[in-house]
Design a protein around this motif. Structure first.
Motif, PDB file in Angstrom:
ATOM      1  N   ILE A  75      10.296  20.482 -21.082  1.00 39.17           N
ATOM      2  CA  ILE A  75      10.494  21.698 -21.269  1.00 39.17           C
ATOM      3  C   ILE A  75      11.811  22.622 -20.201  1.00 39.17           C
ATOM      4  O   ILE A  75      11.361  22.593 -18.734  1.00 39.17           O
ATOM      5  N   ASN A  76      12.819  23.021 -20.134  1.00 37.26           N
ATOM      6  CA  ASN A  76      13.740  23.493 -18.905  1.00 37.26           C
ATOM      7  C   ASN A  76      13.685  24.696 -19.160  1.00 37.26           C
ATOM      8  O   ASN A  76      14.682  25.111 -18.812  1.00 37.26           O
ATOM      9  N   ASN A  77      12.436  24.982 -18.499  1.00 36.19           N
ATOM     10  CA  ASN A  77      12.287  27.035 -18.660  1.00 36.19           C
ATOM     11  C   ASN A  77      12.102  27.183 -17.056  1.00 36.19           C
ATOM     12  O   ASN A  77      11.334  28.596 -17.014  1.00 36.19           O
ATOM     13  N   GLY A  78      12.036  26.441 -16.351  1.00 38.89           N
ATOM     14  CA  GLY A  78      11.804  27.017 -14.588  1.00 38.89           C
ATOM     15  C   GLY A  78      10.859  27.072 -14.440  1.00 38.89           C
ATOM     16  O   GLY A  78      10.323  26.673 -12.784  1.00 38.89           O
ATOM     17  N   LYS A  81      10.875  22.511 -11.136  1.00 39.47           N
ATOM     18  CA  LYS A  81      11.668  22.648 -10.214  1.00 39.47           C
ATOM     19  C   LYS A  81      12.398  21.434  -9.411  1.00 39.47           C
ATOM     20  O   LYS A  81      11.403  20.345  -9.056  1.00 39.47           O
TER      21      LYS A  81
END
Length: 103
Positions: A75-78, A81
């Motif tokens: 999920i591209n939620n931080g 990285k």
């Protein structure tokens, strides 16, 4: 005899995951990369993994970390990285072992 008569062409399409690494290289399914997992604001874990196409039309990350294997939903939620592509599992099947030896 034509060129096609003597050869069988194998074509495999790899899906772009919609993410670029820290050097601007597009990441595709099967690419092996290092990344950082932010477990909480005070703890970052460095890992190695590869994107695989998930069951629900999204991507999962297969993670190889110190003889452990697990799958996380991407999920591209931080929390994931600093991706850095280091190879492709389809081109160099032993890349995970080679990376672990150099750590």
């Amino acid at each position: 005899m034509t060129w096609a008569d003597g050869f069988i062409q194998k074509t495999e399409w790899l899906q772009y995951v919609g993410k670029d690494d820290v050097d601007g290289i597009e990441i595709y399914e099967g690419d092996v990369f290092t990344f950082e997992y932010f477990e909480n604001p005070h703890k970052t874990i460095k890992m190695i993994g590869t994107f695989v196409y998930g069951e629900d039309l999204g991507f999962d990350i297969e993670i190889y970390n110190n003889d452990q294997y697990l799958i996380l939903r991407y999920i591209n939620n931080g929390i994931f990285k600093n991706f850095k592509v280091i190879g492709n599992i389809n081109e160099t099947s032993d890349i995970v072992e080679k990376f672990a030896e150099n750590q």
